[in-house]
Enzyme design. Structure first.
Site, PDB file in Angstrom:
ATOM      1  N   GLU A   1       8.474  -8.375  -3.953  1.00  0.00           N
ATOM      2  CA  GLU A   1       9.244  -7.845  -3.590  1.00  0.00           C
ATOM      3  C   GLU A   1       8.922  -7.806  -1.990  1.00  0.00           C
ATOM      4  O   GLU A   1       7.429  -8.175  -1.385  1.00  0.00           O
ATOM      5  CB  GLU A   1       8.764  -6.355  -4.308  1.00  0.00           C
TER       6      GLU A   1
ATOM      7  N   GLU B   1       9.605   0.736   5.208  1.00  0.00           N
ATOM      8  CA  GLU B   1       9.244   2.214   3.960  1.00  0.00           C
ATOM      9  C   GLU B   1       9.111   3.291   4.838  1.00  0.00           C
ATOM     10  O   GLU B   1       7.836   2.932   6.297  1.00  0.00           O
ATOM     11  CB  GLU B   1       8.023   2.304   3.359  1.00  0.00           C
TER      12      GLU B   1
END
Length: 274
Positions: free
Chosen positions: A153, A158
């Site tokens: 990933e 974020e």
């Protein structure tokens, strides 16, 4: 030559930069470093997202996506996702939705935009409010090395509402992930993350993954040569845009219900390859 360049830049901006006024230096770097634009969405057509480029991801709704998230992601609901005036907006609403307390949207390019080694640039503004968890990230199109996190990933950006002036970039692999306390990532202070648009960039090749904000490099993950458990990033990955509510990370300090609705705004997405 200097004055010719200024005239050329002004002409380009006059025709193309109505909603892209903060042209980023990384665009110039893309040209200088021989990056070629291979996929993009400028969100120039009002309405729902272009289905030739985007999917609606719903397969983890019942289980909170494994992160104990509190939202439900509907399909093609204009209350949760729409394009207007050159901006894609993902909206999280406090409303009962299929047993969840909130609704939002999660878009992917899987099967419509999949790349092995690339540069991703996304100009975006994140929402403010405790409990929000917007993300720009990538997952493998095929889990050739096994289920998460073995096939990898890449988290380009974020943000969590309880820490509004910071964004972070992270990778997850079989050897490096939070479930075993070995996650690798880095954060950078960004006091205007919730009030201004910024360009979030990740460059990925066979040797390393590097992340930037507005052209400032702040995170590198290097291939240590120890195989797919450490480096599964030799496969095709696709892009994801979503706004989660609550969850293991976003909900660490609770959810402020007085702040809804929340809006995650994206000005453009551009993918380059060499």
């Amino acid at each position: 030559m200097k004055y010719l360049s200024i005239i050329l830049f002004s002409t380009i901006c006059f025709f193309n930069c109505t909603n892209k006024r903060n042209a980023n230096s990384s665009d110039n770097n893309s040209e200088k470093d021989n990056w070629q634009l291979v996929w993009s969405d400028e969100f120039d057509t009002d309405g729902l997202p272009d289905t030739t480029k985007w999917n609606y991801d719903t397969r983890g709704n019942e289980y909170g996506w494994g992160n104990n998230e509190k939202q439900w992601y509907p399909v093609a609901d204009p209350d949760n996702v729409y394009i207007r005036d050159g901006i894609l907006t993902i909206t999280a609403i406090k409303e009962p939705t299929f047993g969840k307390e909130y609704s939002s949207a999660r878009l992917t390019t899987k099967g419509k935009g999949d790349w092995k080694y690339c540069k991703v640039e996304v100009r975006a503004k994140v929402p403010s409010g405790r409990g929000t968890w917007p993300a720009i990230w990538m997952l493998p199109t095929e889990n050739n090395y096994g289920g998460w996190p073995k096939s990898g990933e890449i988290d380009i950006m974020e943000h969590v509402g309880f820490n509004p002036d910071t964004v972070f970039s992270t990778v997850h692999t079989g050897a490096f992930n939070h479930t075993i306390g070995t996650q690798v990532g880095k954060k950078i202070g960004l006091p205007t993350a919730t009030t201004k648009f910024h360009v979030y960039t990740t460059e990925w090749n066979e040797n390393e993954i590097k992340s930037y904000v507005d052209g400032e490099h702040y995170f590198t993950f290097t291939n240590n040569g120890e195989g797919f458990e450490a480096w599964p990033f030799d496969q095709q990955f696709h892009l994801i845009l979503n706004l989660a509510i609550g969850g293991g990370l976003g909900g660490k300090k609770g959810i402020d219900d007085s702040k809804f609705p929340h809006h995650f705004q994206i000005d453009y997405v551009r993918v380059y390859q060499k």
